[in-house]
Design an enzyme around this catalytic site. Structure first.
Site, PDB file in Angstrom:
ATOM      1  N   GLY A 141      51.561  -0.812  44.484  1.00 14.04           N
ATOM      2  CA  GLY A 141      51.253   0.293  43.559  1.00 14.04           C
ATOM      3  C   GLY A 141      49.881   0.875  43.666  1.00 14.04           C
ATOM      4  CG  ASN A 181      48.712   5.292  47.807  1.00  7.45           C
ATOM      5  OD1 ASN A 181      47.479   5.968  47.964  1.00  7.45           O
ATOM      6  ND2 ASN A 181      49.069   4.338  48.759  1.00  7.45           N
ATOM      7  NE  ARG A 218      70.467   4.878  53.186  1.00  6.36           N
ATOM      8  CZ  ARG A 218      69.547   3.926  53.537  1.00  6.36           C
ATOM      9  NH1 ARG A 218      68.454   4.237  52.516  1.00  6.36           N
ATOM     10  NH2 ARG A 218      69.406   3.017  54.205  1.00  6.36           N
ATOM     11  CG  MET A 231      58.571   0.374  50.979  1.00  9.85           C
ATOM     12  SD  MET A 231      57.636   1.175  52.366  1.00  9.85           S
ATOM     13  CE  MET A 231      57.835   0.265  53.581  1.00  9.85           C
ATOM     14  NE  ARG A 232      66.698   1.280  49.923  1.00 12.49           N
ATOM     15  CZ  ARG A 232      67.462   0.544  50.639  1.00 12.49           C
ATOM     16  NH1 ARG A 232      66.860  -0.688  51.230  1.00 12.49           N
ATOM     17  NH2 ARG A 232      68.550   0.655  51.006  1.00 12.49           N
ATOM     18  CG  ASN A 281      56.142   9.838  52.076  1.00 10.30           C
ATOM     19  OD1 ASN A 281      56.204   8.661  51.191  1.00 10.30           O
ATOM     20  ND2 ASN A 281      56.496   9.499  53.413  1.00 10.30           N
ATOM     21  CG  HIS A 338      53.730   7.852  57.436  1.00  7.32           C
ATOM     22  ND1 HIS A 338      54.680   6.878  57.369  1.00  7.32           N
ATOM     23  CD2 HIS A 338      53.302   7.828  58.669  1.00  7.32           C
ATOM     24  CE1 HIS A 338      54.843   6.395  58.474  1.00  7.32           C
ATOM     25  NE2 HIS A 338      54.014   6.826  59.330  1.00  7.32           N
ATOM     26  CG  ASP A 340      57.923   8.340  58.071  1.00  2.00           C
ATOM     27  OD1 ASP A 340      57.600   8.645  56.643  1.00  2.00           O
ATOM     28  OD2 ASP A 340      57.869   7.313  58.197  1.00  2.00           O
TER      29      ASP A 340
HETATM   30  C1  GRF Z   1      50.729   2.773  51.662  1.00  5.48           C
HETATM   31  O1  GRF Z   1      50.238   2.227  52.880  1.00  5.48           O
HETATM   32  C2  GRF Z   1      51.795   4.093  52.034  1.00  5.48           C
HETATM   33  O2  GRF Z   1      51.015   4.873  52.951  1.00  5.48           O
HETATM   34  C3  GRF Z   1      52.916   3.403  52.384  1.00  5.48           C
HETATM   35  O3  GRF Z   1      53.237   2.375  51.818  1.00  5.48           O
HETATM   36  C4  GRF Z   1      51.994   1.692  51.341  1.00  5.48           C
HETATM   37  C5  GRF Z   1      52.270   1.523  49.740  1.00  5.48           C
HETATM   38  O4  GRF Z   1      50.905   0.794  49.370  1.00  5.48           O
HETATM   39  N1  GRF Z   1      53.667   4.490  52.674  1.00  5.48           N
HETATM   40  P1  GRF Z   1      50.648   0.906  47.667  1.00  5.48           P
HETATM   41  O5  GRF Z   1      52.052   0.171  47.028  1.00  5.48           O
HETATM   42  O6  GRF Z   1      50.435   2.493  47.174  1.00  5.48           O
HETATM   43  O7  GRF Z   1      49.424   0.014  47.598  1.00  5.48           O
END
Ligand code: GRF
Length: 204
Positions: free
Chosen positions: A11, A13, A58, A83-84, A100, A102, A138
């Site tokens: 988390g 981000n 899903r 991550m899904r 998103n 990436h 992506d």
């Molecule tokens: C980041 O590198 C993001 O780009 C990718 O997953 C990671 C998440 O990191 N999609 P965090 O949980 O925000 O630290």
């Protein structure tokens, strides 16, 4: 405008978005142990687990996730390390308000292990991308990118750390533009009203 954030892990981000005063009304995780849940809870933000493993498909997982997300009436849904893979139906439900981040300069290196793959490919520039989500993984209209030059000493770990610092810069920027109603998409290309730079370059 209400913003809902979806995570699966630590988390950082999410933390960057909160530090930038993004009005996050709820955080959802498919993983009970995601570190980001505690970051949300510490700020009094609902931190809700919808464990994908407990659903038979899903579609069943996403139906429950979407039903719970919609109780917060989000104007924007942010994937911050979620991550899904999402079905076309879920993406369509939030079309134009699903973004998103990436860890590569898309369209290079979609998918996983982006930093190792960038090193193996010998590219000289690497970075991250914030984009609108479309049904293909992506891929989707690019809102902003941050680029860094590769150094001879870089490893997947050093690159991950350097790119992550840039993620924390551009993700809040992109979300703020969205909340201010400044993003326009034409023919799959995003422009920011006001002409702000959609590329951050950092060679520090
Ligand atoms: C980041 O590198 C993001 O780009 C990718 O997953 C990671 C998440 O990191 N999609 P965090 O949980 O925000 O630290």
């Amino acid at each position: 405008m209400s913003v809902v954030v979806l995570i699966s892990g630590r988390g950082s981000n999410l933390q960057a978005l909160l530090d930038a005063a993004v009005p996050v009304s709820a955080v959802f995780s498919n993983m009970a142990g995601a570190g980001g849940l505690a970051i949300a809870a510490a700020r009094g933000i609902p931190a809700i687990v919808v464990p994908h493993r407990e659903f038979s498909s899903r579609e069943a997982f996403e139906a429950e996730l979407a039903a719970q997300i919609d109780t917060f009436r989000p104007g924007l849904v942010v994937l911050a390390g979620f991550m899904r893979v999402l079905t076309a139906g879920f993406v369509q439900r939030y079309a134009g308000r699903l973004v998103n981040i990436h860890p590569s300069l898309l369209p290079a290196f979609p998918g996983l292990d982006t930093h190792a793959r960038a090193l193996a490919a010998g590219v000289k520039l690497h970075g991250c991308t914030v984009h609108f989500v479309t049904a293909d993984v992506d891929i989707g209209p690019i809102i902003v990118q941050a680029a860094i030059p590769l150094r001879p000493v870089d490893t997947p770990d050093t690159l991950a750390a350097r790119v992550l610092r840039q993620e924390h810069r551009v993700f809040p920027l992109a979300v703020r533009w969205f909340l201010e109603g400044r993003l326009e998409i034409a023919d799959g290309v995003v422009r920011v009203k006001g002409g702000d730079a959609q590329l951050v370059f950092d060679d520090s």
